[in-house]
Design a protein around this motif. Structure first.
Motif, PDB file in Angstrom:
ATOM      1  N   GLN A 144       1.045  -1.082   0.361  1.00  0.00           N
ATOM      2  CA  GLN A 144       0.069   0.171  -0.121  1.00  0.00           C
ATOM      3  C   GLN A 144       1.156   1.169  -0.223  1.00  0.00           C
ATOM      4  O   GLN A 144       0.283   1.871  -0.229  1.00  0.00           O
ATOM      5  CB  GLN A 144      -1.376   0.116   1.017  1.00  0.00           C
ATOM      6  N   LYS A 145       2.204   1.196  -0.014  1.00  0.00           N
ATOM      7  CA  LYS A 145       2.917   2.664   0.289  1.00  0.00           C
ATOM      8  C   LYS A 145       3.940   2.465  -0.986  1.00  0.00           C
ATOM      9  O   LYS A 145       4.386   2.903  -0.796  1.00  0.00           O
ATOM     10  CB  LYS A 145       3.599   2.057   1.642  1.00  0.00           C
ATOM     11  N   VAL A 146       3.965   1.197  -1.540  1.00  0.00           N
ATOM     12  CA  VAL A 146       4.708   1.627  -3.192  1.00  0.00           C
ATOM     13  C   VAL A 146       4.450   1.420  -4.070  1.00  0.00           C
ATOM     14  O   VAL A 146       3.667   0.529  -4.276  1.00  0.00           O
ATOM     15  CB  VAL A 146       6.190   0.459  -2.997  1.00  0.00           C
ATOM     16  N   SER A 147       4.980   2.536  -4.480  1.00  0.00           N
ATOM     17  CA  SER A 147       3.731   2.760  -6.329  1.00  0.00           C
ATOM     18  C   SER A 147       4.167   1.240  -6.885  1.00  0.00           C
ATOM     19  O   SER A 147       5.689   1.487  -6.961  1.00  0.00           O
ATOM     20  CB  SER A 147       4.301   3.484  -6.964  1.00  0.00           C
ATOM     21  N   PRO A 148       3.414   0.816  -7.707  1.00  0.00           N
ATOM     22  CA  PRO A 148       3.539  -0.665  -8.225  1.00  0.00           C
ATOM     23  C   PRO A 148       4.248   0.227  -9.907  1.00  0.00           C
ATOM     24  O   PRO A 148       4.869  -1.211 -10.053  1.00  0.00           O
ATOM     25  CB  PRO A 148       1.491  -0.630  -8.761  1.00  0.00           C
ATOM     26  N   ILE A 149       3.900   1.441  -9.694  1.00  0.00           N
ATOM     27  CA  ILE A 149       4.450   1.768 -11.231  1.00  0.00           C
ATOM     28  C   ILE A 149       6.110   1.793 -10.872  1.00  0.00           C
ATOM     29  O   ILE A 149       6.645   1.320 -11.625  1.00  0.00           O
ATOM     30  CB  ILE A 149       3.864   2.946 -11.982  1.00  0.00           C
ATOM     31  N   GLY A 150       6.556   3.052 -10.289  1.00  0.00           N
ATOM     32  CA  GLY A 150       7.723   3.528  -9.745  1.00  0.00           C
ATOM     33  C   GLY A 150       8.438   1.903  -8.894  1.00  0.00           C
ATOM     34  O   GLY A 150       9.883   2.066  -9.299  1.00  0.00           O
ATOM     35  N   LEU A 151       7.272   0.913  -8.308  1.00  0.00           N
ATOM     36  CA  LEU A 151       8.180  -0.098  -8.157  1.00  0.00           C
ATOM     37  C   LEU A 151       9.377  -1.361  -9.190  1.00  0.00           C
ATOM     38  O   LEU A 151      10.178  -1.673  -9.223  1.00  0.00           O
ATOM     39  CB  LEU A 151       7.557  -0.902  -7.456  1.00  0.00           C
ATOM     40  N   ARG A 152       8.509  -1.024 -10.657  1.00  0.00           N
ATOM     41  CA  ARG A 152       9.100  -1.903 -11.589  1.00  0.00           C
ATOM     42  C   ARG A 152      10.072  -1.061 -12.512  1.00  0.00           C
ATOM     43  O   ARG A 152       9.870  -1.566 -13.666  1.00  0.00           O
ATOM     44  CB  ARG A 152       7.245  -2.748 -12.377  1.00  0.00           C
ATOM     45  N   VAL A 153      10.081   0.734 -12.699  1.00  0.00           N
ATOM     46  CA  VAL A 153      10.963   1.198 -13.271  1.00  0.00           C
ATOM     47  C   VAL A 153      12.415   0.667 -13.833  1.00  0.00           C
ATOM     48  O   VAL A 153      12.398   0.790 -12.723  1.00  0.00           O
ATOM     49  CB  VAL A 153      10.476   2.904 -13.076  1.00  0.00           C
ATOM     50  N   GLY A 154      12.802   0.475 -15.060  1.00  0.00           N
ATOM     51  CA  GLY A 154      13.323  -0.132 -14.761  1.00  0.00           C
ATOM     52  C   GLY A 154      13.751  -1.852 -15.099  1.00  0.00           C
ATOM     53  O   GLY A 154      14.692  -1.930 -15.358  1.00  0.00           O
ATOM     54  N   HIS A 183       3.909  -8.121  -4.836  1.00  0.00           N
ATOM     55  CA  HIS A 183       5.362  -7.598  -3.922  1.00  0.00           C
ATOM     56  C   HIS A 183       5.810  -8.360  -5.412  1.00  0.00           C
ATOM     57  O   HIS A 183       7.258  -8.515  -5.397  1.00  0.00           O
ATOM     58  CB  HIS A 183       5.543  -8.143  -2.763  1.00  0.00           C
ATOM     59  N   THR A 184       5.136  -9.103  -6.329  1.00  0.00           N
ATOM     60  CA  THR A 184       6.309  -9.715  -6.815  1.00  0.00           C
ATOM     61  C   THR A 184       6.241  -8.702  -8.488  1.00  0.00           C
ATOM     62  O   THR A 184       5.695  -8.257  -9.019  1.00  0.00           O
ATOM     63  CB  THR A 184       4.719 -10.990  -7.631  1.00  0.00           C
ATOM     64  N   ILE A 185       8.375  -8.958  -8.582  1.00  0.00           N
ATOM     65  CA  ILE A 185       8.417  -7.837  -9.692  1.00  0.00           C
ATOM     66  C   ILE A 185       7.797  -8.062 -11.226  1.00  0.00           C
ATOM     67  O   ILE A 185       7.371  -7.154 -11.660  1.00  0.00           O
ATOM     68  CB  ILE A 185      10.138  -7.661  -9.614  1.00  0.00           C
ATOM     69  N   VAL A 245     -10.131   7.727  -5.931  1.00  0.00           N
ATOM     70  CA  VAL A 245     -10.258   6.869  -6.586  1.00  0.00           C
ATOM     71  C   VAL A 245      -8.575   5.389  -6.743  1.00  0.00           C
ATOM     72  O   VAL A 245      -7.960   6.559  -7.445  1.00  0.00           O
ATOM     73  CB  VAL A 245     -11.513   6.409  -8.017  1.00  0.00           C
ATOM     74  N   LYS A 246      -8.935   4.812  -6.742  1.00  0.00           N
ATOM     75  CA  LYS A 246      -7.054   3.927  -7.094  1.00  0.00           C
ATOM     76  C   LYS A 246      -7.710   2.726  -7.211  1.00  0.00           C
ATOM     77  O   LYS A 246      -8.691   2.081  -7.422  1.00  0.00           O
ATOM     78  CB  LYS A 246      -6.436   4.010  -5.782  1.00  0.00           C
ATOM     79  N   VAL A 247      -7.014   2.024  -9.145  1.00  0.00           N
ATOM     80  CA  VAL A 247      -7.074   1.260  -9.678  1.00  0.00           C
ATOM     81  C   VAL A 247      -6.027   0.210  -9.259  1.00  0.00           C
ATOM     82  O   VAL A 247      -5.535   0.633 -10.011  1.00  0.00           O
ATOM     83  CB  VAL A 247      -7.871   1.141 -10.655  1.00  0.00           C
ATOM     84  N   TRP A 248      -6.301  -1.126  -9.468  1.00  0.00           N
ATOM     85  CA  TRP A 248      -4.932  -2.093  -9.958  1.00  0.00           C
ATOM     86  C   TRP A 248      -5.425  -3.005 -10.482  1.00  0.00           C
ATOM     87  O   TRP A 248      -6.772  -3.652 -10.339  1.00  0.00           O
ATOM     88  CB  TRP A 248      -4.210  -2.614  -8.128  1.00  0.00           C
ATOM     89  N   ILE A 249      -4.791  -3.492 -11.434  1.00  0.00           N
ATOM     90  CA  ILE A 249      -5.009  -4.716 -12.035  1.00  0.00           C
ATOM     91  C   ILE A 249      -3.821  -5.279 -12.301  1.00  0.00           C
ATOM     92  O   ILE A 249      -2.016  -4.823 -12.899  1.00  0.00           O
ATOM     93  CB  ILE A 249      -5.515  -3.408 -14.030  1.00  0.00           C
ATOM     94  N   ASN A 250      -4.449  -7.023 -12.411  1.00  0.00           N
ATOM     95  CA  ASN A 250      -2.973  -7.805 -12.953  1.00  0.00           C
ATOM     96  C   ASN A 250      -2.983  -8.462 -14.443  1.00  0.00           C
ATOM     97  O   ASN A 250      -4.563  -8.766 -14.139  1.00  0.00           O
ATOM     98  CB  ASN A 250      -2.827  -8.789 -11.367  1.00  0.00           C
TER      99      ASN A 250
END
Length: 224
Positions: free
Chosen positions: A3-13, A177-179, A199-204
């Motif tokens: 909940q504290k880390v952006s899923p996008i920023g975590l995977r950039v690069g 947590h899965t990169i 509004v926040k949306v997450w999609i796997n």
């Protein structure tokens, strides 16, 4: 952590590319950064009804390339490309680059785009549609399109309550947590009579193998 880390920023690069691609020295870095933010805000504000998913920018010494991913490309392009020329003139006032190139790309499946889903919910909330109904409708559409997992959260004075709170609906698997997981993330704000509702949306969308590689949908019981 999820909940504290952006899923996008975590995977950039790792398996996502940067939204701005350019190189600058210490003198021009801040100027380019501000220009990019100004251009994005201008396009998003003036073309909000065009369902814009993302805006990526590429720079060279004298050239600026603006890539716009939208669900309604015809509204931006206009009659015989007149809309593109108008947008070029508007952007030229916001930057010092002499050559501006605008590429319009279409979102093939808007029901599985996190940003467009968040904006759709925000629009319904502004029209006084119940937040439970708005969230469930968007959730069902995304599930029918075959995504692995969806999570939708709304935060604010729901139903006009005195104290703001957060509510969410979740379906399927969503390993934050899965990169290697291809997690799309989008936000929007609904301006209601009781105040702002976030509004926040997450999609796997499955797993990505290799840097910016192919997305592979794994089985529900497989390794995430």
């Amino acid at each position: 952590m999820g909940q504290k880390v952006s899923p996008i920023g975590l995977r950039v690069g790792v398996n996502r590319d940067w939204s701005s691609t350019w190189f600058a020295d210490k003198k021009t870095f801040a100027k380019y950064l501000k220009e990019d933010n100004t251009i994005r805000e201008f396009i998003k504000k003036n073309y909000y009804s065009c369902s814009i998913s993302s805006i990526t920018l590429e720079r060279t010494e004298k050239k600026l390339v603006v890539n716009i991913l939208t669900a309604r490309p015809g509204m931006i392009i206009g009659n015989k490309g007149a809309g593109i020329e108008t947008l070029k003139k508007q952007i030229s006032k916001l930057t010092e680059c002499k050559t501006i190139v605008i590429n319009i790309k279409e979102v093939k499946k808007p029901d599985t785009d996190a940003t467009l889903m968040a904006e759709a919910i925000a629009t319904q909330l502004e029209k006084r549609v119940g937040w439970r109904r708005a969230m469930k409708q968007v959730l069902q559409k995304a599930t029918k399109m075959g995504v692995k997992g969806v999570k939708i959260m709304v935060s604010g004075r729901l139903d006009g309550a005195e104290i703001a709170r957060s509510e969410y609906y979740r379906e399927g698997s969503l390993p934050l947590h899965t990169i290697k997981a291809n997690i799309d993330y989008g936000t929007a704000t609904a301006h209601t009579t009781f105040g702002a509702v976030g509004v926040k949306v997450w999609i796997n969308k499955g797993d990505i193998y290799g840097k910016l590689g192919k997305t592979v949908k794994t089985e529900e019981g497989g390794n995430n």
